[in-house]
Every structure is written in C-alpha cells, then in structure tokens.
Design a protein around this motif. Structure first.
Motif, mmCIF file in Angstrom:
data_model
loop_
_atom_site.group_PDB
_atom_site.id
_atom_site.type_symbol
_atom_site.label_atom_id
_atom_site.label_comp_id
_atom_site.label_asym_id
_atom_site.label_seq_id
_atom_site.Cartn_x
_atom_site.Cartn_y
_atom_site.Cartn_z
ATOM 1 N N VAL A 1 0.813 -1.211 0.000
ATOM 2 C CA VAL A 1 0.000 0.000 0.000
ATOM 3 C C VAL A 1 0.849 1.264 0.000
ATOM 4 C CG1 VAL A 1 -1.774 1.297 1.233
ATOM 5 C CG2 VAL A 1 -1.912 -1.201 1.102
ATOM 6 N N TYR A 2 1.708 1.412 1.004
ATOM 7 C CA TYR A 2 2.458 2.657 1.160
ATOM 8 C C TYR A 2 3.453 2.886 0.025
ATOM 9 C CZ TYR A 2 0.625 3.540 5.828
ATOM 10 O OH TYR A 2 -0.195 3.826 6.880
ATOM 11 N N THR B 1 -10.000 -0.557 17.520
ATOM 12 C CA THR B 1 -10.144 -1.615 16.512
ATOM 13 C C THR B 1 -10.874 -1.120 15.272
ATOM 14 O OG1 THR B 1 -10.282 -3.187 18.347
ATOM 15 C CG2 THR B 1 -10.830 -4.004 16.158
ATOM 16 N N ASN B 2 -12.057 -0.545 15.460
ATOM 17 C CA ASN B 2 -12.854 -0.094 14.314
ATOM 18 C C ASN B 2 -12.181 1.069 13.594
ATOM 19 O OD1 ASN B 2 -14.845 -2.023 14.779
ATOM 20 N ND2 ASN B 2 -16.001 -0.673 16.141
ATOM 21 N N TRP B 3 -11.567 1.973 14.363
ATOM 22 C CA TRP B 3 -10.831 3.084 13.750
ATOM 23 C C TRP B 3 -9.734 2.549 12.841
ATOM 24 C CZ3 TRP B 3 -5.649 4.133 13.839
ATOM 25 C CH2 TRP B 3 -5.241 5.372 13.325
ATOM 26 N N TYR B 4 -9.008 1.551 13.315
ATOM 27 C CA TYR B 4 -7.894 1.004 12.542
ATOM 28 C C TYR B 4 -8.393 0.362 11.247
ATOM 29 C CZ TYR B 4 -3.695 -1.602 11.304
ATOM 30 O OH TYR B 4 -2.614 -2.113 10.628
ATOM 31 N N LYS B 5 -9.456 -0.419 11.338
ATOM 32 C CA LYS B 5 -10.005 -1.066 10.140
ATOM 33 C C LYS B 5 -10.425 -0.019 9.114
ATOM 34 C CE LYS B 5 -11.790 -5.238 12.411
ATOM 35 N NZ LYS B 5 -13.023 -5.989 12.781
ATOM 36 N N ARG B 6 -11.088 1.029 9.575
ATOM 37 C CA ARG B 6 -11.529 2.097 8.682
ATOM 38 C C ARG B 6 -10.339 2.815 8.062
ATOM 39 N NH1 ARG B 6 -14.011 4.633 12.163
ATOM 40 N NH2 ARG B 6 -12.657 6.427 12.518
ATOM 41 N N LYS B 7 -9.327 3.081 8.883
ATOM 42 C CA LYS B 7 -8.150 3.804 8.388
ATOM 43 C C LYS B 7 -7.388 2.987 7.353
ATOM 44 C CE LYS B 7 -7.487 7.177 9.897
ATOM 45 N NZ LYS B 7 -7.921 8.542 9.494
ATOM 46 N N ARG B 8 -7.256 1.699 7.583
ATOM 47 C CA ARG B 8 -6.564 0.850 6.621
ATOM 48 C C ARG B 8 -7.301 0.826 5.279
ATOM 49 N NH1 ARG B 8 -1.478 -0.405 6.857
ATOM 50 N NH2 ARG B 8 -1.718 -2.493 6.009
ATOM 51 N N LYS B 9 -8.628 0.784 5.359
ATOM 52 C CA LYS B 9 -9.416 0.774 4.135
ATOM 53 C C LYS B 9 -9.247 2.095 3.378
ATOM 54 C CE LYS B 9 -11.602 -2.023 2.912
ATOM 55 N NZ LYS B 9 -11.298 -3.099 1.939
ATOM 56 N N GLU B 10 -9.247 3.214 4.108
ATOM 57 C CA GLU B 10 -9.070 4.519 3.475
ATOM 58 C C GLU B 10 -7.721 4.610 2.771
ATOM 59 O OE1 GLU B 10 -9.535 7.295 6.622
ATOM 60 O OE2 GLU B 10 -11.719 7.099 6.743
ATOM 61 N N ILE B 11 -6.676 4.142 3.430
ATOM 62 C CA ILE B 11 -5.334 4.210 2.849
ATOM 63 C C ILE B 11 -5.244 3.333 1.605
ATOM 64 C CG2 ILE B 11 -2.900 3.693 3.269
ATOM 65 C CD1 ILE B 11 -3.428 4.397 6.225
ATOM 66 N N ILE C 1 -7.663 2.639 -0.427
ATOM 67 C CA ILE C 1 -8.398 3.317 -1.491
ATOM 68 C C ILE C 1 -7.543 4.420 -2.110
ATOM 69 C CG2 ILE C 1 -10.358 4.834 -1.968
ATOM 70 C CD1 ILE C 1 -11.930 3.202 0.130
ATOM 71 N N VAL C 2 -6.885 5.209 -1.250
ATOM 72 C CA VAL C 2 -6.006 6.276 -1.746
ATOM 73 C C VAL C 2 -4.884 5.695 -2.596
ATOM 74 C CG1 VAL C 2 -4.321 8.025 -1.055
ATOM 75 C CG2 VAL C 2 -6.524 7.900 0.104
ATOM 76 N N ALA C 3 -4.295 4.596 -2.149
ATOM 77 C CA ALA C 3 -3.218 3.967 -2.913
ATOM 78 C C ALA C 3 -3.712 3.485 -4.275
ATOM 79 C CB ALA C 3 -2.645 2.799 -2.116
ATOM 80 N N SER C 4 -4.913 2.924 -4.303
ATOM 81 C CA SER C 4 -5.483 2.443 -5.570
ATOM 82 C C SER C 4 -5.751 3.594 -6.527
ATOM 83 C CB SER C 4 -6.777 1.672 -5.295
ATOM 84 O OG SER C 4 -6.528 0.523 -4.521
ATOM 85 N N ILE C 5 -6.273 4.699 -5.990
ATOM 86 C CA ILE C 5 -6.546 5.867 -6.829
ATOM 87 C C ILE C 5 -5.254 6.435 -7.411
ATOM 88 C CG2 ILE C 5 -7.370 8.262 -6.796
ATOM 89 C CD1 ILE C 5 -9.446 7.376 -4.720
ATOM 90 N N LYS C 6 -4.242 6.542 -6.560
ATOM 91 C CA LYS C 6 -2.969 7.084 -7.039
ATOM 92 C C LYS C 6 -2.354 6.168 -8.084
ATOM 93 C CE LYS C 6 1.389 9.105 -5.553
ATOM 94 N NZ LYS C 6 2.233 9.529 -4.419
#
Length: 320
Positions: A62-63, A293-303, A305-310
């Motif tokens: 991802v990164y 836990t839920n924050w982390y799952k959401r954050k990983r998904k957001e990152i 998505i950003v990686a896929s868009i880039k």
C-alpha cells in the motif's frame, strides 16, 4: 568480574542487541521477562514492534504506491536512527540494573561510562531504595524522549525532509504517530500524538500507552500477545487476528531492509542543557478512546483506497 570487564560485557551485549529493530525488540522482551519490575522494558518492546510495523509499511503493497522511494528511505532512516539511539542509551541502564541485582549492591555509578544522563543516575538510585516502579517507568520515558530530541527530531535533515513534509503533517491519516497494542482476540488498543516534534507531547504519549498497557483488565492480553507472537516487522503479526488475512501485505523486516551502522553523537547531556519539568511526572491525560479496533479497520481501508486511486492515475498518465 571487575568493573572494567563488566563495562566491556555491557557494551558487547548492547552492541549485539542494537543490530536492527528485530534484535532490539527481542532484547527488550527478554529483559522484561527477567525483570518484570522494570515496566519500561515491556513498553519499549511494544513501541519497538510498532516501529518495525511502520518501517515495513514503507515497502508494503500500500504505502509503496503512496510515498516516493526516496521519501520512504529517509523515513525508514528516521525510525531506525531514533530507535537505535534509544536502545544505545537505555539498554546499558537495564544491564547495570541487572548486574546490580546479581551483586546485590547498586552499581549505577557505571552509567557515566555509557554517557547516561545524571538525571537517570539519580532516578535509578531512587528506585533502588524506594522500589517505585511507576516513577522509574516515567523517568525512562522522559529520558529517552529527550535523548532523541536533538539528534533526530531537531536534526536539520530530518526536520526539513520528514517532520516538515506534507506526508508527515498528514500523519493523522497515515498513522505514523500512533502506538498500537494488539491482542490475540483481534482487538486493538492504543493512542496517538498530534505534535510529534514536541518532547512534551511524546512524553505524554508514552505515559498514556503505559497506562493502557498495564491496566489490570488488559495487561494479561497484551502479555499473551508478546509471548505467542514472534516479531517479524510485518503488520501480519497482528492483522491476521484482526482482519482474518491469509497473506502478508508488508514484508519481513530483515528481508526488506539492510542493517544500518550508526555512530552515537558526542554532545552535552540533555539534562545539562534544560530543566527537568515536574509536569512530566504527572499522570497522563486520557482524552481519547483507547479501543481503536474499528478506527484502525476504517483507516486501513481509506489508505488502500487512496493507494489504488494514485496507482490508477499513474497508470493512465503513462498510457497518455
């Protein structure tokens, strides 16, 4: 063993432990299980695990799509330098304490041979008499965050290229400055810091993580995670419990990164330049939810998505 031999022995063990993130983590954990009264050693082990996960992210699926290779390399060196300096300062302290217990007398006068601050000499002597484990825990947090302030946080290269960079200022999104405490049940606990460059803020983070780590209701779960999970540097170490992932998205640290050779800077001790602030020993201000836990799952998904868009934009730019 005379004192000169003892100094050489401590220096050798410190050098053997300070090879890379994996060795540091293992040495911290081994020491804690020998001396559970030194709570900082377990805290340092968890922080070291987090540093390894952050490092391996830079070469992960991802990164690597978000950050440039040159930026990722320098960010790795920033993590590596800070963690090397902390171990180089702290582990001789732990070993001097270890030998003090063996010889049944305080040997903290040896700390000056390893350029340890006089602040910590007095704190270790205080601990030897009072056995105040929480006071020593906070003292070590205070000391090590001050140790890295000038050679890492205030270093011109790191300050300009990393800490003042746009990606790092967006660290709340990339979660550079969060410390995660995982469990085998797939739950995550932790806290983050907003102003990472401020020593006060990093000390506050350290105290907050320690408060979470040693909560009686949670501590056994964290300890079980350490006992049963070998540290590889990959987030797969805990994401396999959290996300049910069957494969790694970040590599093993020792495959991804070389061993870095460091030199310890020769400079005035931090406690000779600035005053120790009494507020650093205050209890932490627990302002945020510790269950993430839920924050982390959401954050990983957001990152992701950003990686896929880039990646999509880069692909179409090449096609054009």
């Amino acid at each position: 063993m005379d004192e000169q031999m003892l100094i050489k022995q401590i220096a050798l063990k410190t050098r053997n432990g300070n090879v890379d993130n994996i060795s540091r983590t293992n040495f911290y954990e081994t020491f804690y299980f020998q001396h559970p009264e030194i709570k900082w050693a377990l805290l340092a082990a968890f922080v070291s695990r987090n540093a390894g996960w952050n490092m391996c992210d830079l070469n992960g699926d991802v990164y690597s799509k978000i950050l440039s290779s040159s930026y990722a390399e320098l960010l790795f060196l920033t993590y590596e330098r800070a963690n090397w300096l902390i171990f180089q300062d702290a582990f001789p302290q732990l070993l001097v304490y270890h030998y003090s217990t063996i010889y049944r007398r305080p040997m903290f006068h040896l700390l000056k041979k390893f350029q340890v601050s006089s602040f910590m000499y007095h704190e270790w002597m205080r601990f030897w008499i009072t056995r105040n484990e929480d006071r020593l825990l906070k003292a070590l947090i205070i000391n090590e965050q001050n140790v890295i302030q000038k050679p890492v946080i205030d270093h011109p290269l790191f300050r300009k290229k990393i800490f003042q960079s746009l990606p790092f200022k967006g660290q709340d999104f990339l979660h550079y400055s969060i410390v995660i405490l995982p469990t085998l049940q797939g739950e995550l606990f932790g806290a983050s810091v907003k102003k990472f460059v401020k020593v006060d803020e990093r000390i506050e983070l350290g105290k907050t993580i320690a408060e979470i780590l040693f909560k009686p209701a949670l501590f056994p779960q964290f300890l079980t995670f350490v006992r049963k999970t070998t540290h590889t540097g990959s987030r797969f170490d805990f994401e396999k419990f959290l996300l049910g992932r069957k494969c790694r998205t970040t590599p093993f640290l020792r495959i991804a990164f070389p061993v870095i050779r460091h030199q310890k800077p020769v400079e005035q001790s931090w406690d000779e330049k600035g005053k120790v602030q009494s507020k650093w020993f205050d209890p932490p201000q627990m302002k945020q939810p510790i269950q993430i836990t839920n924050w982390y799952k959401r954050k990983r998904k957001e990152i992701e998505i950003v990686a896929s868009i880039k990646e999509w934009f880069q692909l179409h730019r090449k096609m054009d």
